[in-house]
Design a protein around this motif. Structure first.
Motif, mmCIF file in Angstrom:
data_model
loop_
_atom_site.group_PDB
_atom_site.id
_atom_site.type_symbol
_atom_site.label_atom_id
_atom_site.label_comp_id
_atom_site.label_asym_id
_atom_site.label_seq_id
_atom_site.Cartn_x
_atom_site.Cartn_y
_atom_site.Cartn_z
ATOM 1 N N THR A 187 34.765 105.823 -11.024
ATOM 2 C CA THR A 187 35.831 106.613 -10.394
ATOM 3 C C THR A 187 35.823 106.423 -8.873
ATOM 4 N N VAL A 188 34.683 106.433 -8.253
ATOM 5 C CA VAL A 188 34.587 106.265 -6.789
ATOM 6 C C VAL A 188 35.088 104.874 -6.352
ATOM 7 N N TRP A 189 34.738 103.848 -7.128
ATOM 8 C CA TRP A 189 35.169 102.478 -6.803
ATOM 9 C C TRP A 189 36.670 102.348 -6.919
ATOM 10 N N ALA A 190 37.299 102.906 -7.914
ATOM 11 C CA ALA A 190 38.766 102.816 -8.108
ATOM 12 C C ALA A 190 39.500 103.480 -6.947
ATOM 13 N N VAL A 191 39.071 104.552 -6.463
ATOM 14 C CA VAL A 191 39.752 105.254 -5.366
ATOM 15 C C VAL A 191 39.618 104.460 -4.060
ATOM 16 N N SER A 192 38.524 103.893 -3.763
ATOM 17 C CA SER A 192 38.327 103.122 -2.491
ATOM 18 C C SER A 192 39.181 101.860 -2.451
ATOM 19 N N ALA A 193 39.328 101.159 -3.530
ATOM 20 C CA ALA A 193 40.150 99.943 -3.584
ATOM 21 C C ALA A 193 41.613 100.267 -3.334
ATOM 22 N N ALA A 194 42.126 101.326 -3.927
ATOM 23 C CA ALA A 194 43.532 101.720 -3.733
ATOM 24 C C ALA A 194 43.775 102.083 -2.267
ATOM 25 N N ALA A 195 42.854 102.831 -1.658
ATOM 26 C CA ALA A 195 43.018 103.234 -0.259
ATOM 27 C C ALA A 195 42.984 102.019 0.699
ATOM 28 N N ARG A 254 42.090 112.839 1.569
ATOM 29 C CA ARG A 254 42.093 113.884 0.518
ATOM 30 C C ARG A 254 41.360 113.399 -0.745
ATOM 31 N N ALA A 255 41.554 112.095 -1.113
ATOM 32 C CA ALA A 255 40.874 111.577 -2.315
ATOM 33 C C ALA A 255 39.354 111.588 -2.126
ATOM 34 N N ASN A 256 38.944 111.191 -0.903
ATOM 35 C CA ASN A 256 37.494 111.226 -0.663
ATOM 36 C C ASN A 256 36.936 112.648 -0.769
ATOM 37 N N GLN A 257 37.774 113.596 -0.222
ATOM 38 C CA GLN A 257 37.326 115.000 -0.330
ATOM 39 C C GLN A 257 37.263 115.423 -1.783
ATOM 40 N N ALA A 258 38.291 115.005 -2.581
ATOM 41 C CA ALA A 258 38.298 115.362 -4.011
ATOM 42 C C ALA A 258 37.129 114.696 -4.724
ATOM 43 N N ARG A 259 36.882 113.405 -4.303
ATOM 44 C CA ARG A 259 35.759 112.727 -4.970
ATOM 45 C C ARG A 259 34.431 113.394 -4.637
ATOM 46 N N SER A 260 34.352 113.827 -3.387
ATOM 47 C CA SER A 260 33.096 114.517 -3.011
ATOM 48 C C SER A 260 32.927 115.812 -3.803
ATOM 49 N N THR A 261 34.106 116.526 -3.885
ATOM 50 C CA THR A 261 34.048 117.795 -4.653
ATOM 51 C C THR A 261 33.685 117.529 -6.113
ATOM 52 N N GLU A 262 34.355 116.500 -6.726
ATOM 53 C CA GLU A 262 34.076 116.187 -8.155
ATOM 54 C C GLU A 262 32.649 115.709 -8.323
ATOM 55 N N ALA A 263 32.199 114.900 -7.314
ATOM 56 C CA ALA A 263 30.819 114.407 -7.398
ATOM 57 C C ALA A 263 29.830 115.556 -7.318
ATOM 58 N N ARG A 285 30.566 118.610 -8.178
ATOM 59 C CA ARG A 285 30.646 119.380 -9.457
ATOM 60 C C ARG A 285 29.857 118.674 -10.548
ATOM 61 N N ARG A 286 30.066 117.326 -10.655
ATOM 62 C CA ARG A 286 29.364 116.589 -11.687
ATOM 63 C C ARG A 286 27.841 116.634 -11.487
ATOM 64 N N GLN A 287 27.441 116.573 -10.212
ATOM 65 C CA GLN A 287 26.000 116.616 -9.943
ATOM 66 C C GLN A 287 25.423 117.978 -10.320
ATOM 67 N N GLY A 288 26.211 119.019 -10.002
ATOM 68 C CA GLY A 288 25.747 120.376 -10.399
ATOM 69 C C GLY A 288 25.654 120.518 -11.907
ATOM 70 N N ARG A 289 26.727 119.965 -12.576
ATOM 71 C CA ARG A 289 26.704 120.043 -14.055
ATOM 72 C C ARG A 289 25.533 119.240 -14.605
ATOM 73 N N SER A 290 25.280 118.102 -13.975
ATOM 74 C CA SER A 290 24.168 117.269 -14.433
ATOM 75 C C SER A 290 22.835 117.981 -14.221
ATOM 76 N N ASP A 291 22.727 118.646 -13.057
ATOM 77 C CA ASP A 291 21.481 119.388 -12.821
ATOM 78 C C ASP A 291 21.308 120.527 -13.825
ATOM 79 N N ALA A 292 22.452 121.265 -14.102
ATOM 80 C CA ALA A 292 22.378 122.369 -15.085
ATOM 81 C C ALA A 292 22.001 121.836 -16.456
ATOM 82 N N LEU A 293 22.643 120.674 -16.813
ATOM 83 C CA LEU A 293 22.298 120.089 -18.119
ATOM 84 C C LEU A 293 20.835 119.668 -18.150
ATOM 85 N N GLY A 294 20.330 119.166 -17.054
ATOM 86 C CA GLY A 294 18.917 118.772 -17.022
ATOM 87 C C GLY A 294 17.988 119.952 -17.271
#
Length: 724
Positions: free
Chosen positions: A339-347, A389-398, A400-409
Motif C-alpha cells: 500500500t505504501v509503495w502504490a501511493v508514492s508512485a502515484a504522487a 494527505r495520502a502520506n498522512q492517511a498512510r501514517s494513520t493507517e500504518a 492503526r495497523r501497527q496498533g492492531r498488530s501489537d494488540a494481536l501479538g
C-alpha cells in the motif's frame, strides 16, 4: 442289663477302707442289725445321686476329715465308675469301653445346684439309668424295710408318670378340677347341697309345670292333639339338632379351608408382587450391565474428572482463536508495504507527466508553454497536497495497523499460554493430542456423559428397590409357604370332600343360623306346649301364669345350658383325653403288678390295680378292695409287687438292678419262700441285691447259687461266697 460291680467305701459311715463286689443275678448281703446294710445301700444311692439332707450322719465315726464312696456298674460293653466326696459334693466319673475312655467328668454336683457341670453329669446318669432323681430311685428299684408303698408329693408322682408314659404330663387334673368347680359353682344353689344345682331345679320346676299342664289338660278337648304336636316338635328338634351338629362340623372344615384359601390368595398376591419386583430389579441390573459394557470402550474417558469436557472445549476454542489471530496478524504484515509503495508512485509520476508536457510545449508551441506551466504547477500543487494527505492517511493507517498488530501479538501470546496450559492438562489425562483430535474427544465425552447419566439413573432406581438376593429369598420363602398352605388345604378337605364356594359358605352359614333360630323357636314352642299340657293336666291352674313362669325358666335354662354345656364339653374332652393317656401306662403297670403279685403270693392273689394317684387295690373273690383292707403281710406283698413292677417298667431295655433292704422282714415262712422264688425269677434278667439281717437266708435251698456277702459287727466284709 445294668448291674453294680463293686462298692468301695474309703470313708463312709461306719465303713473305713471296705470294698464289696457284686455279681449279676442274685446277691445276698447279710448282717445283724446296725451292721451297716442300710448304710451300704445309702452309699450306692448317695454316690450316684447325692444327698439333699442328712449327709452329715455318714461322716465316718472316727473322724479323719473324709467322707467319700466309689460305685462301679456295668451296662452292655461299657463300665462306669463314680467317686463322690460328700463333704464338697465333688464328683469324678469315668466311662470305659474296654480300654477306651468314652466319657470323663470332674466337677461339683450338688443335688440342689444349677451349674452346667451338674446338668452334664445328670444328663449322663439319665442316659444310663433312664432317670436322674434320687426320689425315683428310692421309689422304684430301691426298696427299704418300711417304705414299700410308693410315696412322694405331686412332683414325684408326676415325674414317675412322665417316665412311665414317655412324655411330660401337664397338670391337667387341676384344669379339670377347676372346670368342675366352675361348673358346680355356676349351677349350685347358694346355701344348698352339692346335688341341688340350679339347672336341675329349673328342669325339676319345668317338669312340675309340665305335669301340672298335663293334669289340667286331661279334662280339656285337644289334649291328644297337643301331645301329638309336642311329639312332632321334639322329633323335629332332635332331627334338626342332628343336622345342626353335622352342619357345624362340615362348616368348620369349610371355614378352615376358606381361611387357608384366603391365606393362599394373599400369599399368591405377595408372591406375584415379589416376582414382578424381582424381574424389574433383574431387568435394571441387566440394563446396568449393558450400560457398563457400552462404557467399556470409553474406559479412558469414564474416569475423567467432572468438567473435563469443558476443558477440552476451551482448548479447542482457544486453539481455533489462536489460529485466526495469527492469520489476521500475518495479513496485516503482508498488506502494509504494498500500500505504501502504490501511493508514492502515484504522487511522483502524475506531476512529472505534466512538467514533461510543459517542456514539450516550449519546443513545439511556445504559445501554450505558459499555460502548460501553470497547469503543471497546479497539478503539482494538487498532487503535492494529495500526496501530503495520502502520506498522512498512510501514517494513520500504518499506526492503526501497527496498533492492531501489537494488540494481536498480546492476545496471541496470551492464547498461546492458555493453549499450552490446557494442552498440558489434556496430556496428563489423554496423552499428546491436537485440536482436531480434541474435537472428536468432545463428542465421545458427550456420549460418555449420556451413558453415565443413564447408568446413574438405573443405579438410583436400584437403590430404592429391594436387593435382588432378598427378593429371591423372599420369593422362595413365599413359595414354601404356599406349598404348606396348599398342603393344609388338602389335609383339611381330604379326598372327595366337596368344598363349596365362599358365597355358598356364607349362604350356608346364614341357612344354619336360620335353622338354629328355627330350632330355638321350636324348642320354645315345645316348652310352651309342655307348659300348656301341664296346665291342662293339672286343671284349674292359671295357664298364663304357668306360661309366664315357663318363659322365665326357659330363659334361665338357655343361659345356663349354654354355659354349662361349654364347661361340660371342655371337662369331658379333657377327661377323656386324660383317661386315654393314663390307660396306656396304668394298664401296663397293673398287668406287671398282677404277674409279680401272683408269684409273690404263690398264686393266691392274681389281680391288683394301681390308679392314677398310685393307690393300690387288690382283688379277692371277684371284688376289688383297697390294699388297707388286707393284712400287713398281704399289703407288703402287694406293695413289693408294685415296686418291682414299677422298677421293671422304668428299666425299659436297661434291666436296672433291684436293691432290697430287708423288705421280707414281716413275711412268714410261706410268704418268704414265695417271695424268694419270685426274686429268683427276676434275678434271671435283673441284678438283685437283697440285704437281710436273718442269716438263715444263706441256708435256704438254692442259695448256694447266690453271691453271698456277710458283714460282721465291725462293718467289714466277712468273706464273699459265690459260685465260681
Amino acid at each position: 442289663m445294668l448291674w453294680i460291680t463293686s462298692v468301695q467305701l474309703p470313708a463312709f459311715g461306719r465303713f473305713r477302707g471296705v470294698e464289696f463286689s457284686f455279681r449279676p443275678g442274685m446277691n445276698l448281703v447279710s448282717g445283724k442289725n446296725e451292721a451297716g446294710k442300710s448304710t451300704l445301700l445309702d452309699a450306692v444311692s448317695g454316690t450316684i445321686f447325692g444327698f439333699r439332707r442328712d449327709k452329715d450322719r455318714f461322716v465316718p465315726w472316727d473322724g479323719g476329715g473324709r467322707c467319700e464312696a466309689r460305685v462301679s456298674f456295668a451296662f452292655g460293653d461299657r463300665e462306669m465308675t463314680i467317686v463322690r466326696d460328700f463333704l464338697t459334693d465333688k464328683v469324678q466319673a469315668l466311662e470305659r469301653r474296654g480300654e477306651t475312655v468314652t466319657w470323663r467328668f470332674e466337677g461339683k454336683v450338688s443335688p440342689a445346684g444349677r451349674s452346667s457341670e451338674r446338668e452334664e453329669y445328670l444328663g449322663k446318669i439319665e442316659e444310663v439309668w433312664g432317670f436322674a432323681e434320687a426320689d425315683i430311685f428310692h421309689n422304684s428299684v430301691s426298696v427299704g424295710q418300711r417304705d414299700l408303698k410308693i410315696e412322694g408329693g405331686g412332683g414325684l408322682t408326676t415325674r414317675i408318670k412322665q417316665l412311665l408314659s414317655g412324655y411330660a404330663e401337664m397338670d391337667y387334673d387341676a384344669v379339670v378340677e377347676s372346670l368342675d368347680k366352675e361348673l358346680y359353682g355356676l349351677t349350685r344353689r347358694p346355701g344348698g347341697r352339692a346335688k341341688d344345682r340350679e339347672l336341675e331345679e329349673i328342669w325339676a320346676r319345668m317338669a312340675e309345670l309340665a305335669e301340672a299342664w298335663r293334669t289340667a289338660s286331661r279334662a280339656r278337648e285337644g289334649l291328644a292333639k297337643s301331645e301329638a304336636e309336642l311329639g312332632a316338635l321334639r322329633r323335629f328338634i332332635d332331627t334338626a339338632r342332628g343336622d345342626l351338629d353335622k352342619g357345624e362340623k362340615y362348616l368348620q372344615r369349610v371355614k378352615k379351608y376358606h381361611e387357608a384359601a384366603a391365606r393362599e390368595t394373599a400369599l399368591r398376591r405377595e408372591f406375584d408382587r415379589v416376582r414382578e419386583e424381582r424381574e424389574k430389579v433383574a431387568a435394571l441390573m441387566a440394563r446396568h450391565e449393558e450400560i457398563a459394557a457400552r462404557l467399556a470402550p470409553f474406559a479412558g474417558l469414564v474416569g475423567l474428572p467432572d468438567g473435563f469436557d469443558r476443558s477440552v472445549e476451551a482448548y479447542c476454542a482457544a486453539s481455533e482463536r489462536l489460529t485466526l489471530l495469527e492469520d489476521e496478524r500475518a495479513a496485516l504484515h503482508a498488506a502494509l508495504p504494498e500500500t505504501v509503495w502504490a501511493v508514492s508512485a502515484a504522487a511522483f509520476l502524475v506531476p512529472l507527466a505534466f512538467w514533461g508536457m510543459a517542456a514539450g510545449s516550449w519546443f513545439a508551441a511556445k504559445g501554450i508553454f505558459y499555460g502548460a506551466v501553470v497547469v503543471a504547477v497546479v497539478v503539482t500543487v494538487i498532487v503535492a497536497l494529495r500526496a501530503a494527505r495520502a502520506n498522512q492517511a498512510r501514517s494513520t493507517e500504518a499506526s492503526r495497523r501497527q496498533g492492531r498488530s501489537d494488540a494481536l501479538g498480546g492476545e496471541i501470546a496470551r492464547l498461546r499460554a492458555e493453549v499450552a496450559e490446557l494442552e498440558a492438562s489434556l496430556e496428563r489425562h489423554l496423552g499428546t493430542i491436537d485440536p482436531v483430535g480434541a474435537r472428536g474427544i468432545i463428542a465421545d465425552l458427550a456420549r460418555v456423559a449420556e451413558l453415565k447419566g443413564e447408568r446413574d439413573r438405573v443405579a438410583a432406581a436400584l437403590m430404592v428397590l429391594t436387593p435382588f438376593e432378598r427378593l429371591a429369598a423372599r420369593e422362595n420363602e413365599l413359595a414354601r409357604e404356599l406349598a404348606v398352605v396348599r398342603e393344609i388345604m388338602e389335609g383339611v378337605v381330604g379326598a372327595g370332600f366337596p368344598v363349596m364356594s365362599h358365597e355358598e359358605y356364607v349362604a350356608a352359614e346364614e341357612k344354619m343360623r336360620r335353622l338354629e333360630g328355627g330350632v330355638r323357636e321350636k324348642e320354645q314352642a315345645a316348652l310352651l306346649k309342655e307348659q300348656e299340657l301341664a296346665g291342662l293336666r293339672r286343671g284349674g291352674l292359671d295357664i298364663e301364669a304357668i306360661a309366664e313362669e315357663g318363659e322365665e325358666l326357659k330363659a334361665r335354662e338357655e343361659r345356663l345350658v349354654r354355659r354349662v354345656g361349654a364347661l361340660r364339653l371342655a371337662a369331658e374332652l379333657l377327661r377323656e383325653t386324660l383317661d386315654d393317656y393314663r390307660a396306656t401306662y396304668l394298664a401296663r403297670l397293673s398287668t406287671e403288678i398282677n404277674g409279680k403279685l401272683f408269684n409273690l403270693t404263690a398264686g393266691r392273689y392274681r389281680e391288683a390295680r394301681l390308679d392314677d394317684g398310685f393307690n393300690l387295690v387288690i382283688g379277692a373273690d371277684g371284688v376289688l378292695r383297697p390294699v388297707e383292707s388286707y393284712s400287713c403281710g398281704v399289703q407288703d406283698q402287694a406293695y413289693l409287687a408294685s415296686r418291682l413292677a414299677l422298677g421293671g417298667i422304668l428299666s425299659r431295655g436297661r434291666k436296672l438292678p433291684f436293691l432290697l433292704d430287708d423288705p421280707l422282714v414281716n413275711f412268714d415262712d410261706e410268704r418268704k419262700a414265695a417271695a424268694l422264688a419270685a426274686l429268683n425269677l427276676i434275678a434271671a434278667e435283673h441284678q438283685v441285691i437283697l440285704f437281710v439281717h436273718d442269716e438263715r437266708y444263706g441256708k435256704l435251698k438254692g442259695s448256694d447259687l447266690w453271691n453271698r456277702i456277710r458283714i460282721d459287727a465291725k462293718g467289714r466284709a466277712d468273706g464273699q461266697l459265690h459260685l465260681l
